[in-house]
Scaffold this active site. Structure first.
Site, short mmCIF file in Angstrom:
data_model
loop_
_atom_site.label_atom_id
_atom_site.label_comp_id
_atom_site.label_asym_id
_atom_site.label_seq_id
_atom_site.Cartn_x
_atom_site.Cartn_y
_atom_site.Cartn_z
N SER A 14 -55.34 -24.16 11.40
CA SER A 14 -55.28 -25.03 10.10
C SER A 14 -56.41 -26.14 9.95
O SER A 14 -56.63 -26.24 9.04
CB SER A 14 -53.86 -25.70 10.06
OG SER A 14 -52.87 -24.54 10.02
N THR A 15 -56.95 -26.62 10.98
CA THR A 15 -57.89 -27.71 10.83
C THR A 15 -59.03 -27.34 11.92
O THR A 15 -58.94 -26.56 12.74
CB THR A 15 -57.20 -28.93 11.27
OG1 THR A 15 -57.12 -29.03 12.81
CG2 THR A 15 -56.04 -29.08 10.55
#
Length: 187
Positions: A14-15
């Site tokens: 996600s990041t």
């Protein structure tokens, strides 16, 4: 000349700060596509590239169902489209393989249940996030996201848009999204 069947990996975190090393470690893969962004929708650069790259006979390897999609409809559509093109999809964590035009009733049930759990998890995360923001606002601790452009740059953007420059060109120049450009013009 047709290319031989290949083992293709799709990895998503996600990041940018998150590590992808644990996903599909130890597998022999011909080509890997890696995204560092949310799985909330299917509009992800590496996923688009991956789907365009895959050919009949290939196997798409994904660590887990929620790495491919967090929305049951997107997940089902993607896997069904790939299977219809002769591409197998293998989810390693769940130990599920989807190949061929027709899923067995048990595989379909497992797939839908696990996809529904991924979608539920995404909805729960968003709900908790909204609750946290509301409480922070009550305490006066939440100021919102920092502006991505200054007031001076926003004024320049408004002037350049009024002169006919394209939002996409301005977004690229300033390193922001087109929505940021549109928002600056609405002020």
């Amino acid at each position: 000349m047709c290319k031989p069947a290949a083992d293709i990996a799709y990895i998503r975190v996600s990041t940018v700060e998150q590590n992808t090393d644990r996903q599909l470690a130890g597998l022999t893969i011909d080509k890997t596509f890696e995204d560092h962004c949310s799985g909330k929708d299917t509009d992800r650069p590496a996923l688009r590239e991956c789907l365009a790259f895959l050919r009949s006979g290939d196997t798409l390897h994904v660590h887990s169902i929620d790495r491919l999609a967090r929305n049951l409809a997107d997940l089902q559509s993607m896997v069904e489209d790939l299977n219809a093109k002769g591409i197998a999809v293998r989810f390693h964590k769940e130990q599920l393989v989807f190949a061929g035009k027709k899923l067995s009733p048990m595989n379909k049930l497992m797939f839908q249940m696990l996809g529904a759990f991924a979608e539920f998890e995404r909805a729960t995360i968003r709900e908790r996030q909204a609750e946290g923001i509301a409480k922070a606002k009550e305490r006066g601790a939440y100021k919102g996201r920092k502006a991505t452009i200054t007031a001076e740059i926003a004024q320049t953007i408004r002037e350049r848009r009024a002169a006919g420059e394209k939002a996409a060109d301005l977004a690229k120049e300033y390193g922001v999204t087109r929505e940021t450009i549109y928002a600056a013009c609405r002020k």
